[in-house]
Design a protein around this motif. Structure first.
Motif, PDB file in Angstrom:
ATOM      1  N   LEU A 179       0.825  -1.207   0.000  1.00 28.33           N
ATOM      2  CA  LEU A 179       0.000   0.000   0.000  1.00 28.33           C
ATOM      3  C   LEU A 179       0.862   1.261   0.000  1.00 28.33           C
ATOM      4  O   LEU A 179       0.561   2.233  -0.688  1.00 28.33           O
ATOM      5  CB  LEU A 179      -0.952  -0.003   1.207  1.00 28.33           C
ATOM      6  CG  LEU A 179      -2.001  -1.124   1.247  1.00 28.33           C
ATOM      7  CD1 LEU A 179      -2.973  -0.896   2.403  1.00 28.33           C
ATOM      8  CD2 LEU A 179      -2.775  -1.220  -0.068  1.00 28.33           C
TER       9      LEU A 179
ATOM     10  N   ASN B  95       2.203   1.762  -3.486  1.00 25.22           N
ATOM     11  CA  ASN B  95       1.180   2.283  -4.400  1.00 25.22           C
ATOM     12  C   ASN B  95       0.990   3.777  -4.199  1.00 25.22           C
ATOM     13  O   ASN B  95       0.831   4.528  -5.158  1.00 25.22           O
ATOM     14  CB  ASN B  95      -0.158   1.571  -4.181  1.00 25.22           C
ATOM     15  CG  ASN B  95      -0.193   0.221  -4.888  1.00 25.22           C
ATOM     16  OD1 ASN B  95       0.677  -0.088  -5.690  1.00 25.22           O
ATOM     17  ND2 ASN B  95      -1.200  -0.577  -4.565  1.00 25.22           N
TER      18      ASN B  95
ATOM     19  N   GLN C  19      -4.228   0.575   7.293  1.00 25.73           N
ATOM     20  CA  GLN C  19      -4.831   1.567   6.407  1.00 25.73           C
ATOM     21  C   GLN C  19      -3.771   2.548   5.933  1.00 25.73           C
ATOM     22  O   GLN C  19      -2.912   2.971   6.712  1.00 25.73           O
ATOM     23  CB  GLN C  19      -5.934   2.324   7.161  1.00 25.73           C
ATOM     24  CG  GLN C  19      -6.631   3.347   6.274  1.00 25.73           C
ATOM     25  CD  GLN C  19      -7.819   4.007   6.956  1.00 25.73           C
ATOM     26  OE1 GLN C  19      -7.974   3.919   8.174  1.00 25.73           O
ATOM     27  NE2 GLN C  19      -8.658   4.674   6.182  1.00 25.73           N
TER      28      GLN C  19
ATOM     29  N   LEU D 197      -3.234  -5.491  -5.140  1.00 22.23           N
ATOM     30  CA  LEU D 197      -4.595  -5.235  -4.668  1.00 22.23           C
ATOM     31  C   LEU D 197      -5.492  -6.451  -4.858  1.00 22.23           C
ATOM     32  O   LEU D 197      -6.289  -6.789  -3.987  1.00 22.23           O
ATOM     33  CB  LEU D 197      -5.180  -4.001  -5.366  1.00 22.23           C
ATOM     34  CG  LEU D 197      -4.564  -2.660  -4.951  1.00 22.23           C
ATOM     35  CD1 LEU D 197      -5.341  -1.501  -5.553  1.00 22.23           C
ATOM     36  CD2 LEU D 197      -4.530  -2.511  -3.431  1.00 22.23           C
TER      37      LEU D 197
ATOM     38  N   ILE E 207      -6.965   3.305   1.466  1.00 17.77           N
ATOM     39  CA  ILE E 207      -7.315   1.881   1.391  1.00 17.77           C
ATOM     40  C   ILE E 207      -7.192   1.293   2.785  1.00 17.77           C
ATOM     41  O   ILE E 207      -6.145   1.431   3.436  1.00 17.77           O
ATOM     42  CB  ILE E 207      -6.374   1.114   0.438  1.00 17.77           C
ATOM     43  CG1 ILE E 207      -6.451   1.722  -0.966  1.00 17.77           C
ATOM     44  CG2 ILE E 207      -6.737  -0.374   0.390  1.00 17.77           C
ATOM     45  CD1 ILE E 207      -5.716   0.944  -2.036  1.00 17.77           C
TER      46      ILE E 207
END
Ligand code: ADP
Ligand code: MG
Length: 614
Positions: free
Chosen positions: A32, A35, A57, A101, A146
């Motif tokens: 994450l 990204n 998160q 993902l 996310i």
């Protein structure tokens, strides 16, 4: 016969891929964060709950996704980062597989909120185990958030396989460090269980390192800069005197990507040659920039390994520039790194002429031995007595190893079988013998006893520490001047957790502050000079603790201290020391195994030896 091969449904394929991409919560953190960086974010927030087991998160202020892209991002092999195979060799993004993902969504509850700058509203998608639960218009700030909840909810085996929160958190922090170090120009914040653990503003590289590892790091850093046709190097190495015994702060980044390379690590090691204390590891934070066409990162899904076209050249350049920096900053004794080190001759060999030999005509090679065995004799009586203690308690226990052990009959108990009638002759025999500075050999009635000195001593110290800590009566030695040791905030947290146990073991803390520990007393057996190494080792042991070993802080502490303080392989022992070791070992409750359950000694029966001689 009917055809039997069929394509796997997507959700199954995703779950299989997830096995490779997502090993633990830290893998999700890595994907994450990467990204977010690929999306051009300048500010990234990481929120963790329960070491990532409940929530990971990542919120970024990057370019966001369109409605269609948001949905597509969860498809396998869906990526905006490469279009053709050629692009693989021109990569300037972290991601390129389009797998992350899809894999994460296959094994967790995922919520994605994203909005592009020019749009008024964004998109919110909820996916659970590859099933899209909802997709709606949402009001959300520019960028992407996310959240990944309940990781491995549908793969209980995986979930159970996760380690303790301490260990998983450590992995997450490692990933966070790697990404944050590679991008000092991006601001990062990390929250764990509601409290802020890192707040790293946009800064230069040196400040970023200091913000992560503590203010004291600043004075330890030596800059390294090199610019050649094939390779640019920038960053820092740690001064040798601050080198740690545990491999902690070692970071290579190639084109801003964290990589592991034993080969390049070796290059640094060799640049530090002669400057580090035994067993210490240099720390380094080095960014290497190479032409993307000369590397292949497509080797491993988690992408920390990399293949270089010309490793040898990189090795040589890296080694010499680190050496150069150490020299420039007056750290290395040898400044002349142009010269081939292989041509260097040790000083004493450079004197020309015939070597002279001195002969001591009075030298009697047997004399020393005789003296030695005299010492042994004088120490013999109590030895034999305490060896008998071996048998006490052994009969009551019945494990396999202990049964082996009950076959141990000591030669000294059966003098009548001796070749010599004269008792004194027997008494004069040396009862132990050290070889390879590693094993202690002793004879027993049934044959030979071989003791691993390091493991045996660990067992002895371990039982001692455990005893002291349980009765809380460890002896401390007061230090004349309190020791001030520097640690990072995370390390301080661990020391705080262990404080009571450490005190029971004999440590006296004067103060534990932000990045500083003041110690005014240490256990009697601990030399002052070793304290920092011992604490470092302890911290790393706690961080790597395995949950299925029935963990208790006291036990771990005793093990770690025993490991650090035990006499090492390679240490030569006097006969007295050898005998003392043997006696103390067999006075232990469980003499046959080390604290980590490895054999402390083996026996070899005369029968077995005889068979070897047929
Ligand atoms: P990869 O990063 O290998 O392309 P991922 O599965 O990690 O594959 O992501 C798929 C795609 O989703 C990316 O190529 C990118 O276009 C988009 N994406 C993922 N995360 C973000 C983000 N934080 N901001 C913008 N786009 C994103
Ligand atoms: Mg990615």
């Amino acid at each position: 016969m009917a055809d039997i091969i069929q394509l796997l449904p997507d959700h199954v394929a995703n779950q299989i891929a997830a096995g490779e991409v997502v090993q633990r919560p830290a893998s999700v953190v890595k994907e994450l964060l990467e990204n977010a960086i690929d999306a051009g974010a300048t500010s990234i927030k990481l929120i963790i709950k329960d070491a990532g087991k409940t929530l990971v998160q990542v919120i970024d202020n990057g370019k966001g996704m369109s409605v269609t892209d948001a949905r597509l991002s969860f498809e396998r092999h869906a990526t905006s980062k490469i279009k053709t195979a050629d692009d693989l060799f021109k990569l300037n993004t972290k991601g390129f597989r389009g797998e992350a993902l899809a894999s994460i969504a296959a094994i967790a509850h995922v919520e994605l909120k994203t909005k592009q700058d020019h749009e008024d509203v964004g998109t919110c998608i909820v996916i659970e185990g590859s099933t899209v639960i909802s997709q709606e218009v949402a009001v959300t700030p520019k960028g992407t958030s996310i959240s990944v909840k309940n990781l491995f909810f549908n793969i209980p085996a995986r979930r159970n396989f996760l380690k303790s929160n301490t260990v998983e958190t450590r992995h997450i922090i490692d990933e966070f460090h790697r990404v944050a170090l590679a991008h000092p120009n991006i601001s990062f914040v990390m929250f764990h269980n509601g409290s802020e653990t890192f707040n790293l503003p946009e800064s230069n590289y040196r400040q970023r390192i200091v913000n992560i590892f503590g203010i004291k790091t600043n004075e330890k850093l030596v800059p390294v800069n090199e610019d050649t046709e094939v390779l640019q190097i920038s960053g820092f190495v740690g001064k040798p005197e601050f080198a740690k015994k545990t491999r902690g702060e070692q970071f290579f980044f190639v084109n801003n990507r964290f990589i592991k390379s034993a080969y390049l690590n070796h290059a640094i090691g060799s640049a530090f040659e002669g400057l580090l204390k035994d067993g210490a590891h240099a720390s380094y934070f080095l960014n290497l920039t190479v032409n993307p066409q000369t590397i292949d990162i497509n080797i491993h899904p988690t992408k920390t390994e990399i293949k270089f076209d010309d490793e040898h050249t990189l090795y040589a350049i890296l080694r010499s520039s680190v050496k150069h920096s150490l020299g420039q900053f007056n750290i290395a004794p040898v400044l002349d790194f142009e010269r081939d080190a292989n041509l260097d001759t040790p000083y004493s060999y450079q004197q020309k002429g015939t070597p002279s030999i001195e002969v001591d005509s009075n030298f009697n090679p047997f004399r020393e031995d005789q003296q030695a065995s005299n010492i042994a004799t004088s120490y013999r009586k109590p030895t034999a007595a305490s060896w008998e203690g071996l048998y006490v308690g052994l009969e009551s226990k019945g494990t396999q190893t202990q049964q082996d052990f009950s076959e141990v009959h000591f030669e000294s108990n059966s003098k009548n079988e001796s070749f010599f009638d004269n008792d004194n002759q027997v008494e004069q025999k040396q009862s132990t013998y050290q070889f390879h500075n590693k094993y202690i050999v002793s004879t027993i009635k049934s044959g030979l006893l071989l003791i691993d000195q390091h493991r045996a001593h660990q067992r002895i110290l371990y039982e001692n520490f455990l005893k002291n800590m349980t009765i809380k009566e460890a002896m401390s030695q007061q230090l004349l001047f309190p020791l001030a040791l520097h640690f990072s905030p995370q390390e301080i947290e661990i020391i705080n957790q262990l404080k009571t146990d450490l005190e029971h073991a004999g440590f006296i803390f004067q103060a534990i502050k932000d990045e500083l520990v003041e110690i005014s007393g240490v256990p009697v057996s601990v030399p002052e000079s070793e304290v920092s190494i011992i604490l470092e080792q302890l911290i790393s042991d706690v961080e790597n603790e395995v949950p299925d070993s029935n963990f208790s802080a006291t036990d771990l502490l005793a093990k770690s201290l025993a490991k650090s303080l035990a006499i090492k392989t390679g240490q030569s022992l006097t006969i007295l020391e050898q005998e003392h070791l043997v006696n103390s070992l067999f006075a232990c409750k469980e003499p046959n195994v080390s604290p980590t359950n490895k054999a402390t000694f083996i026996t070899m029966t005369v029968d077995a030896l005889d068979r070897k001689f047929v």
